[in-house]
Design an enzyme around this catalytic site. Structure first.
Site, PDB file in Angstrom:
ATOM      1  N   GLU A 116      -0.972 -11.159  -3.830  1.00 46.96           N
ATOM      2  CA  GLU A 116      -1.622 -12.745  -3.429  1.00 46.96           C
ATOM      3  C   GLU A 116      -2.313 -13.570  -4.617  1.00 46.96           C
ATOM      4  O   GLU A 116      -1.977 -14.811  -4.702  1.00 46.96           O
ATOM      5  CB  GLU A 116      -1.975 -13.274  -1.886  1.00 46.96           C
ATOM      6  CG  GLU A 116      -0.435 -12.680  -0.620  1.00 46.96           C
ATOM      7  CD  GLU A 116      -0.901 -13.046   0.446  1.00 46.96           C
ATOM      8  OE1 GLU A 116      -2.161 -12.308   0.554  1.00 46.96           O
ATOM      9  OE2 GLU A 116      -1.117 -13.877   1.417  1.00 46.96           O
ATOM     10  N   GLU A 136       1.975  -7.189   5.492  1.00 48.75           N
ATOM     11  CA  GLU A 136       0.877  -7.618   6.120  1.00 48.75           C
ATOM     12  C   GLU A 136       1.718  -7.825   7.476  1.00 48.75           C
ATOM     13  O   GLU A 136       0.808  -8.179   8.381  1.00 48.75           O
ATOM     14  CB  GLU A 136       0.900  -9.719   5.756  1.00 48.75           C
ATOM     15  CG  GLU A 136      -0.033  -9.344   4.842  1.00 48.75           C
ATOM     16  CD  GLU A 136       0.040  -9.325   3.455  1.00 48.75           C
ATOM     17  OE1 GLU A 136       1.510  -8.985   3.399  1.00 48.75           O
ATOM     18  OE2 GLU A 136      -1.130  -9.821   2.019  1.00 48.75           O
TER      19      GLU A 136
HETATM   20  C1  3HC Z   1      -4.797 -11.622   3.476  1.00 47.18           C
HETATM   21  C2  3HC Z   1      -3.584 -10.777   2.893  1.00 47.18           C
HETATM   22  O1  3HC Z   1      -2.800 -11.123   3.061  1.00 47.18           O
HETATM   23  C3  3HC Z   1      -3.875  -9.409   4.394  1.00 47.18           C
HETATM   24  C4  3HC Z   1      -3.636  -7.824   3.505  1.00 47.18           C
HETATM   25  O2  3HC Z   1      -3.975  -8.461   2.425  1.00 47.18           O
HETATM   26  S1  3HC Z   1      -3.583  -6.938   4.738  1.00 47.18           S
HETATM   27  C5  3HC Z   1      -3.554  -5.607   3.688  1.00 47.18           C
HETATM   28  C6  3HC Z   1      -2.056  -5.679   3.088  1.00 47.18           C
HETATM   29  N1  3HC Z   1      -1.780  -4.323   2.053  1.00 47.18           N
HETATM   30  C7  3HC Z   1      -1.559  -3.249   3.177  1.00 47.18           C
HETATM   31  O3  3HC Z   1      -0.814  -2.798   3.778  1.00 47.18           O
HETATM   32  C8  3HC Z   1      -1.390  -1.748   1.487  1.00 47.18           C
HETATM   33  C9  3HC Z   1      -1.714  -0.825   2.380  1.00 47.18           C
HETATM   34  N2  3HC Z   1      -2.034   0.410   1.958  1.00 47.18           N
HETATM   35  C10 3HC Z   1      -1.100   1.374   1.656  1.00 47.18           C
HETATM   36  O4  3HC Z   1      -0.103   0.824   1.499  1.00 47.18           O
HETATM   37  C11 3HC Z   1      -1.317   2.160   1.032  1.00 47.18           C
HETATM   38  O5  3HC Z   1      -2.681   3.257   1.730  1.00 47.18           O
HETATM   39  C12 3HC Z   1      -0.842   2.013  -1.086  1.00 47.18           C
HETATM   40  C13 3HC Z   1       0.407   2.479  -0.821  1.00 47.18           C
HETATM   41  C14 3HC Z   1      -2.076   1.054  -1.365  1.00 47.18           C
HETATM   42  C15 3HC Z   1      -1.608   3.314  -1.301  1.00 47.18           C
HETATM   43  O6  3HC Z   1      -0.753   4.881  -0.618  1.00 47.18           O
HETATM   44  P1  3HC Z   1      -0.822   6.567  -0.827  1.00 47.18           P
HETATM   45  O7  3HC Z   1      -1.542   6.825  -2.392  1.00 47.18           O
HETATM   46  O8  3HC Z   1      -0.376   7.464  -0.380  1.00 47.18           O
HETATM   47  O9  3HC Z   1      -2.974   6.228  -0.020  1.00 47.18           O
HETATM   48  P2  3HC Z   1      -3.355   5.970   0.845  1.00 47.18           P
HETATM   49  O10 3HC Z   1      -3.988   7.968   2.013  1.00 47.18           O
HETATM   50  O11 3HC Z   1      -2.293   5.681   1.685  1.00 47.18           O
HETATM   51  O12 3HC Z   1      -4.323   5.512   0.932  1.00 47.18           O
HETATM   52  C16 3HC Z   1      -5.793   5.763   0.323  1.00 47.18           C
HETATM   53  C17 3HC Z   1      -7.071   5.255   1.126  1.00 47.18           C
HETATM   54  O13 3HC Z   1      -6.910   3.890   0.451  1.00 47.18           O
HETATM   55  C18 3HC Z   1      -7.375   3.347   1.775  1.00 47.18           C
HETATM   56  N3  3HC Z   1      -6.219   1.904   1.615  1.00 47.18           N
HETATM   57  C19 3HC Z   1      -5.750   1.637   1.511  1.00 47.18           C
HETATM   58  N4  3HC Z   1      -4.554   0.837   1.847  1.00 47.18           N
HETATM   59  C20 3HC Z   1      -6.088  -0.351   1.899  1.00 47.18           C
HETATM   60  C21 3HC Z   1      -6.201  -1.530   1.900  1.00 47.18           C
HETATM   61  N5  3HC Z   1      -5.599  -2.488   2.134  1.00 47.18           N
HETATM   62  N6  3HC Z   1      -7.239  -1.777   2.908  1.00 47.18           N
HETATM   63  C22 3HC Z   1      -8.708  -0.448   3.188  1.00 47.18           C
HETATM   64  N7  3HC Z   1      -8.253   0.353   2.676  1.00 47.18           N
HETATM   65  C23 3HC Z   1      -7.205   0.802   2.411  1.00 47.18           C
HETATM   66  C24 3HC Z   1      -6.770   4.130   3.172  1.00 47.18           C
HETATM   67  O14 3HC Z   1      -6.947   3.871   4.151  1.00 47.18           O
HETATM   68  C25 3HC Z   1      -6.883   5.508   2.774  1.00 47.18           C
HETATM   69  O15 3HC Z   1      -8.283   5.578   3.217  1.00 47.18           O
HETATM   70  P3  3HC Z   1      -8.769   6.684   3.084  1.00 47.18           P
HETATM   71  O16 3HC Z   1      -8.458   8.270   2.142  1.00 47.18           O
HETATM   72  O17 3HC Z   1     -10.132   6.977   3.966  1.00 47.18           O
HETATM   73  O18 3HC Z   1      -7.811   7.571   4.523  1.00 47.18           O
END
Ligand code: 3HC
EC number: 4.2.1.17
Length: 721
Positions: A116, A136
């Site tokens: 975004e 999301e």
């Molecule tokens: C207002 C907005 O529109 C709202 C948002 O943005 S909501 C968030 C949207 N983003 C997401 O859903 C992405 C979520 N994350 C993921 O899909 C995956 O973590 C990723 C593809 C970024 C990386 O994957 P990968 O490399 O396998 O690592 P993964 O083990 O999942 O994550 C590594 C660490 O980062 C953390 N992390 C990943 N994304 C995060 C996020 N958005 N916020 C906080 N922590 C996050 C994980 O909890 C993990 O923490 P840990 O090591 O303490 O367990």
């Protein structure tokens, strides 16, 4: 070493300010990052030496989105003020409406709030293979930094709704084709090209485009309405019990009808409502619960490194063995499949080939990759190939003596460091390894059928299994794209044990006179994909009959013994395998309830004779859910009490991935805590007074209910792991 969190700005001699987000590992947009971004954008906009701005993420990752920990804080406290103001103040005012052009330099990933922010920039330059998406909805919310408005304006409405509703990410290559990415350049050139692009905009050589103001990709109102109608149908199909999909379509529609800015305002309002929904609470819990499974005390925190697993032997080419072999091959692990004769071996090989073909025909695998995977596959009838395998996975029928003999043999033929795993779903690992001297190498690798598709891998640890072996198997699990959950040794382990009362409760209800098809339909409306009777059909009733006595031996005090399965088999119905169970299975059509099975049910009712006064009981749908799922919660309590799982959230993940318990309810324990341990305890107590010990509340449940504690609250470490 402490993590370096913050936002920095460096202004080069070219007049370009490079603003960098640093929040390892994924540069999530935590509150200090958001305030840092506001400060730096304000600063850059004011400084006269800054002509243009580039936004980048540290360490090759743009941003994984808004910090999901904040959602969790909001869920714990109910305090929405913890959510910083971003959408208008930062994204619209300071970024998109900035007088100075702004270019996003995208590497690695730009997800959720990350994408975004990139879309609010005036151009996007990306490295190959960057992952772009708005996931999301998988967290129970909608994009909240303007994504519902800007994505349709950049890639078109149909593609944007598809990406958002299905939480599908795309590569930067596809992004470029769609117009989301303006330039795709080698990784080393992303920053320099972005600087140049920003200056080109500043100096009028390239257009100054504000995504929210664009209309060229939206189409006419009638076209947009037709697309949104299809999206609504899709949402109804994929997420009947969740609010965020429909809410998201409403928000997108607002922007189409009243303009992007109006859409941004509505988005912010709906986002806030959804953050506090039960769905968001469940899904955010599942997000963290899944990541917690990779932290296993005394295994992942003691400095061990996983050993490479390059060649695996699978013993038994039946449904499970062929599925396991397929999963391994798909991740480029060499597999030898052993069977006892050439007929069975051919069957096993054909099943693996059919699995690959199925994936190709559904577009999940290319023909080329299937061919490569199969080139790593070999069928064998003896142990010659076993001398250099790194791991054996035994997947033969559930027969103790057979398994004991196999382990005795493989101990002799394999190298002394080879991992000896069993895919048993019920038999005690200590018993399986009884005749060997290799108890530290023996481990359970419990896959769920179909093994190449189901995401859960239960790693069963006996008291002798070494930490190294657990770690190795966890690494293999991740390599083959499963979620490994480490559990303790007991009959049924975590998932099958927790869910053994599921079908028994259903049988009890049917014997009490409740229509079995109604039971299935109530349970599917609750959110499980299959009701207990259809699930029984899928597994095959022969298996149910075979494992019943194993469970009865240890959990006999809380078993409901129903003759229905035996009667069913006697009437020639083994479920989906032979096309007939409670339902009729015909190729190409959905399973149909079979009214003729009711005579079997009637016979069972006569034999059990448990209907009060010989009359069917009358129950509401809510009571059906409680009578089926509260006994499951009760068994989950015993699993927690005995320390079969490391933490309650592991059982949540295991229930979601192994039993398809609805993720938006957060998993079995999370859901039970939402309902309330006291309520569940009281209901079970009353049910046990009426219907007997099958419903008797466990000690753990009783204690928690009496002390006003949640089931998930950890107590002292009684873990057997
Ligand atoms: C207002 C907005 O529109 C709202 C948002 O943005 S909501 C968030 C949207 N983003 C997401 O859903 C992405 C979520 N994350 C993921 O899909 C995956 O973590 C990723 C593809 C970024 C990386 O994957 P990968 O490399 O396998 O690592 P993964 O083990 O999942 O994550 C590594 C660490 O980062 C953390 N992390 C990943 N994304 C995060 C996020 N958005 N916020 C906080 N922590 C996050 C994980 O909890 C993990 O923490 P840990 O090591 O303490 O367990």
């Amino acid at each position: 070493m402490a993590k370096k969190i913050g936002v920095t700005m460096e202004v080069g001699n070219d007049g370009v300010a490079v603003i960098t987000i640093s929040n390892p590992p994924v540069n999530s947009l935590a509150s200090p990052i958001i305030s840092g971004l506001k400060e730096k954008f304000r600063d850059a906009n004011q400084r006269i030496d800054v002509k243009a701005i580039v936004l980048i993420g540290n360490n090759g990752r743009f941003s994984g989105g808004f910090d999901i920990n904040v959602f969790q804080q909001v869920h714990k406290t109910g305090d929405l003020s913890l959510m910083p103001e971003v959408s208008v103040e930062l994204v619209c005012n300071l970024m998109e409406d900035s007088r100075k052009p702004l270019v996003a330099a995208v590497e690695g990933l730009a997800l959720g709030g990350g994408l975004e922010l990139a879309m609010a920039c005036h151009a996007r330059v990306a490295a190959p293979k960057a992952q772009l998406g708005l996931p999301e909805l998988t967290l129970g919310v909608i994009p909240g930094f303007g994504g519902t408005q800007r994505l349709p304006r950049l890639v078109g409405l149909a593609k944007a709704t598809d990406m958002i509703l299905l939480s599908k990410s795309i590569s930067s290559e596809e992004g470029q084709k769609l117009g989301l990415i303006d330039a795709l350049v080698p990784p080393g050139d992303v920053l320099s090209t972005s600087r140049k692009w920003a200056l080109d905009i500043a100096e009028g050589r390239k257009p100054f485009l504000r995504s929210l103001h664009r209309t060229d990709k939206i189409g006419s109102l009638s076209e947009a309405r037709a697309i949104l109608k299809t999206s609504r149908q899709l949402a109804k199909k994929i997420a009947p019990n969740m609010p965020q999909h429909h809410a998201c379509i409403e928000v997108i529609e607002e922007g189409i009808i009243h303009g992007g800015y109006s859409g941004v305002l509505k988005e912010a309002e709906v986002f806030k409502q959804l953050v506090l929904s039960d769905t968001a609470k469940g899904l955010v819990h599942v997000f963290f619960a899944q990541r917690a499974t990779s932290k296993v005390p005394n295994v992942t925190d003691v400095g061990l490194k996983p050993r490479p697993i390059k060649k695996v032997a699978v013993i038994g080419g039946g449904l499970m063995g062929s599925g396991i072999a397929t999963a391994l091959l798909l991740s480029n692990i060499r597999v030898v499949l052993k069977e006892i004769n050439s007929e069975y071996l051919m069957k096993g090989i054909k099943s693996v080939e059919a699995n690959m073909k199925g994936l190709v025909s559904r577009g999940k695998l290319t023909q080329d990759k299937a061919g490569k995977a199969l080139s790593l596959f070999k069928g064998v009838l003896d142990y010659t190939e076993f001398k250099d395998v790194d791991m054996v996975i035994e997947a033969v029928i559930e027969n103790i003596q057979l398994k004991q003999n196999i382990f005795k043999e493989i101990e002799k033929v394999c190298s002394p460091h080879c991992i000896l795993a069993s895919n048993t779903s019920t038999i005690d690992l200590d018993v399986i390894g009884e005749k060997t001297n290799s108890k530290d190498r023996i481990v359970g690798a419990h896959f769920f059928s179909p093994a190449h598709l189901m995401p859960l891998l239960e790693i069963v640890r006996s008291k002798n299994t070494s930490a190294q072996v657990i770690l190795d198997l966890m690494a293999v699990g991740k390599a083959i794209k499963k979620v490994p959950v480490v559990v303790g040794n007991c009959i049924g382990f975590a998932v099958n044990r927790t869910f053994f009362p599921y079908s028994q409760a259903a049988h009890m209800l049917a014997n009490l006179g409740v229509d079995l098809f109604r039971i299935d339909s109530v349970i599917t409306s609750f959110g499980l994909p299959l009701g207990p009777f259809q699930l029984g059909d899928l597994a095959g009733h022969g298996i149910g009959l075979a494992v019943g006595p194993i469970y009865a031996k240890v959990y006999g005090d809380r078993m409901f013994r129903s003759p229905m399965t035996e009667l069913l088999l006697k009437s020639g119905r083994n479920g989906k395998i032979n096309g007939k169970g409670y339902y009729i299975y015909e190729k190409g059509s959905k399973p149909k309830p079979d009214p003729s099975v009711l005579s079997v049910v009637e016979e069972s009712r006569k034999l059990t004779n448990i209907m009060p006064g010989g009359k069917p009981i009358s129950v509401s749908d809510k009571e059906i859910v409680e009578m089926i799922l509260f006994p499951v919660v009760n068994e989950a309590c015993r699993v927690l009490d005995e320390g079969v799982v490391i933490r309650a959230s592991d059982l949540d993940i295991a229930s979601v991935l192994g039993m398809s318990f609805p993720s938006y309810r957060g998993g079995i324990v999370f859901w039970a805590d939402t309902v309330g341990p006291k309520y569940i305890y009281e209901r079970l107590k009353r049910l046990s007074e009426t219907y007997g010990s099958f419903f008797k509340p466990s000690r753990y449940l009783e204690e928690r209910a009496m002390n006003g504690m949640l089931l998930s609250e950890s107590k002292s470490s009684r873990s057997r792991l």
